[in-house]
Every structure is written in C-alpha cells, then in structure tokens.
Design an enzyme around this catalytic site. Structure first.
Site, PDB file in Angstrom:
ATOM      1  CG  ASN A   1      -6.470   1.303  11.611  1.00  0.00           C
ATOM      2  OD1 ASN A   1      -5.276   0.746  11.296  1.00  0.00           O
ATOM      3  ND2 ASN A   1      -6.803   1.050  12.723  1.00  0.00           N
ATOM      4  CB  THR A   2      -9.494   5.531  12.558  1.00  0.00           C
ATOM      5  OG1 THR A   2      -7.600   5.430  12.355  1.00  0.00           O
ATOM      6  CG2 THR A   2      -9.378   6.285  14.231  1.00  0.00           C
TER       7      THR A   2
ATOM      8  CB  ALA B   1      -8.578   7.507   4.163  1.00  0.00           C
ATOM      9  N   GLY B   2     -11.050   7.675   6.055  1.00  0.00           N
ATOM     10  CA  GLY B   2     -12.165   8.627   6.416  1.00  0.00           C
ATOM     11  C   GLY B   2     -13.524   7.868   6.646  1.00  0.00           C
TER      12      GLY B   2
ATOM     13  CE  LYS C   1      -2.860   2.855   2.998  1.00  0.00           C
ATOM     14  NZ  LYS C   1      -3.916   2.811   4.124  1.00  0.00           N
TER      15      LYS C   1
END
Lengths: 67, 273
Positions: free
Chosen positions: B223-224, B201-202, B114
C-alpha cells in the site's frame, strides 16, 4: 431512552435500528453498511425487528480506505 | 448470504503460469493493493488501474454521522471490476478482530478477511496469541481467513493447520519501506507450507516486490510504497512489472551464486594462444 451511537450518547424514541437510521437521515437500504448492537452484529434483515433498549451500544460501520 | 460473484478473469498474467487462486477465486494479478494514504481518490483509482490489482484492501470504520459520504471508499471502487479484502486493522484483541470481521462480511458481502491483530503501536507487529485465537474463531465461522503474521514458520504452520486460506507474513514493519529483512525465513515458510504465501507489509520499492516473488511468494500485498511515492501511478505500474518479472524469474529457475567468476565466452580458440 438513552443509548450510544458510534460512541456518542444520544436520546431517541426509535424502537428499532431501521427507524434509528431513518431518523438520522441514513438510508437503511444502502449497501456497504453494517450494524452491531452491544458487540453483536445484527443482520440487515433484522433491522426492522431488533428492538433497541436503554443503554444499548450501537455501532454503524462502512468501508474506508485501508491497507 | 449472497457472496459477490467471481467476475475476475481467470488465467495468469504470464503465459504458462498457473492462475493465482485464493479462497477459491482466481486472479490474473498477483498484486493485492491497499487503498489508503493516496493524495486523493482520483490518484488512488488511477494507481489501482495501473497496478493491475484485482483485489483491494479496505478498512472497517464508523460511518461519519455528520457527513455520510465522508471517508467512505465504496463510491470510488467499481465492484464489478475489483474484489474487496476488508481488514481488521487497528484491532488489538481477538474479540475486536472477530467483531470487525463479522461487520465487514455483513457490510461488504464477502467472506474474505485480512486478519490483523496488533500487539504494539510503534512496531505494529502482530500479537501472535490473539491472532491465532481470532483466526481459529473466524475459520470456524466460515470466513476465508488471510492473516497478516510474523515471518515465523511455526505461526504459519499453525495458521495453515487451522484452515486459513493463505498466510501473509511481513517483509518488515507496516509502512516502513525497509523491504525484506529476513529472506531466509520467507524461503523456509514457502518451502514448508502448501497454502498460498502472500508477502504483506514493508515493501518499499519495485525491487523488494520482485525479490519477494523470486523467493517463491504467491503474491504481494502493498500500500504505502505506491500511495506514498512521488508518482503513485508510475510506482503502481513498476510494482506490476516487478511482480511479473519476479514471478517469471522464480519459475525460470535462477543460477546458483558462486564466489569466483565463470567465463561466459568460450575459453578455447583464443586469439594468440
């Protein structure tokens, strides 16, 4: 000779990467680690042969948590 | 170099759906999960399990010379069950990203990478010029390149042209949880490219992931949203279900939106008329 290992200056007599790892208590046979010297990846098969020189910049990495 | 055997069960999570194929490997799950920022390794492993993800992202960092076990993630992940997708997070130049990718390939025996090349530390938005250069070099060096990129069609077309295995446009800034800021850009990218599009992302919550799949994304990387949830294992399961639901809705074909109502009950034979 003086070289840098992961950014830290060290004094060593180890002539190769393999010996440097053993000297630092790191098993060179373990999976999941890799080495670059002066921004060039040194393949595992060459760790016993690649000569270390004065002022070399050695990076030793592994996989950590990541996103 | 010996690459990790493809041990993942081919086939789809949904009957009749195509398997999710990326870089020549087939996965049942369309969720790619990060391994960072969990409260502890046990919760990380439980969340991974609950998510159904088979491809996990990891970063490449200096080995802790004082305590070799410290921080390393390899002791927690069963590589017979999961494939690893190393990233180049933290790189600001193509040169750094290429070196990190080469180290990752040597350490983890995978050719997948990645590619992240960041241009600004507050937004973590990609530096497109450096990203394109890194990807070009890595494709030439035989990597299966999965670039984290802007939701920009032209960048994605260039990445496809140079031979990337997928494009991974952002939904919104990394870790922001703002969800999909520009669905139309993502829809256009999906319509115009032929390689897989993974939204990276996001993503903030399950509905964001469902929306990404409804827009036609081939997969979602997050992830987050899971690691930072109050209950990461439950959120991991929610993401799994949202991605399956979104994918199914995409394949089913949604109705067009209308400004005015259309009665769903028959309008003939009404009582008293």
């Amino acid at each position: 000779m003086q070289l840098r290992l992961n950014g830290q200056p060290i004094e060593t007599l180890c002539p190769t990467i393999r010996e440097l790892l053993l000297d630092r208590g790191i098993d060179p046979e373990q999976r999941g680690i890799a080495v670059a010297v002066n921004d060039e990846v040194i393949l595992r098969a060459m760790w016993g042969e690649h000569p270390l020189g004065e002022g070399d910049d050695v990076e030793l990495i592994t996989a950590m948590q990541g996103g | 170099m010996t690459m990790t055997d493809n041990h993942i069960t081919a086939g789809s999570a949904l009957p009749g759906d195509d398997p999710f194929t990326i870089a020549g490997r087939s996965y049942t799950s369309r969720l790619l999960l990060g391994t960072s920022r969990y409260p502890n390794p046990r919760l990380m492993i439980d969340a991974v399990e609950a998510s159904g993800a088979e491809l996990l992202t990891v970063s490449i960092r200096r080995l802790n010379l004082g305590d070799q076990g410290a921080g390393s993630i390899l002791g927690y992940i069963d590589r017979a069950k999961y494939d690893l997708l190393p990233n180049t997070a933290g790189c600001y130049t193509a040169r750094e990203a290429v070196l990190t990718a080469q180290l990752a390939r040597e350490a983890l025996e995978t050719d997948m990478i990645k590619v992240e090349v960041i241009g600004d530390e507050d937004t973590l938005l990609p530096d497109v010029e450096q990203l394109l250069k890194a990807c070009q070099d890595l494709v030439k060096a035989g990597f299966q390149v999965l670039p984290y990129c802007n939701d920009d069609l032209i960048t994605c077309l260039k990445l496809q042209e140079m031979g990337c295995a997928a494009v991974m446009p952002l939904a919104s800034p990394i870790g922001s949880g703002m969800g999909i800021r520009n669905p139309y850009n993502l829809q256009i990218i999906r319509e115009r490219i032929t390689i897989p599009m993974i939204i990276d992302a996001g993503i903030g919550t399950a509905s964001d992931a469902a929306r990404a799949m409804e827009l036609g994304a081939d997969g979602v990387l997050l992830n987050t949203a899971v690691a930072g949830a109050h209950h990461p294992v439950e959120m991991a399961r929610a993401m799994r279900m949202a991605i399956e639901g979104g994918r199914l809705a995409h394949r089913a074909g949604r109705i067009p939106t209308r400004l005015y109502a259309t009665a769903s009950s028959p309008t003939e034979g009404m009582v008293g008329r």
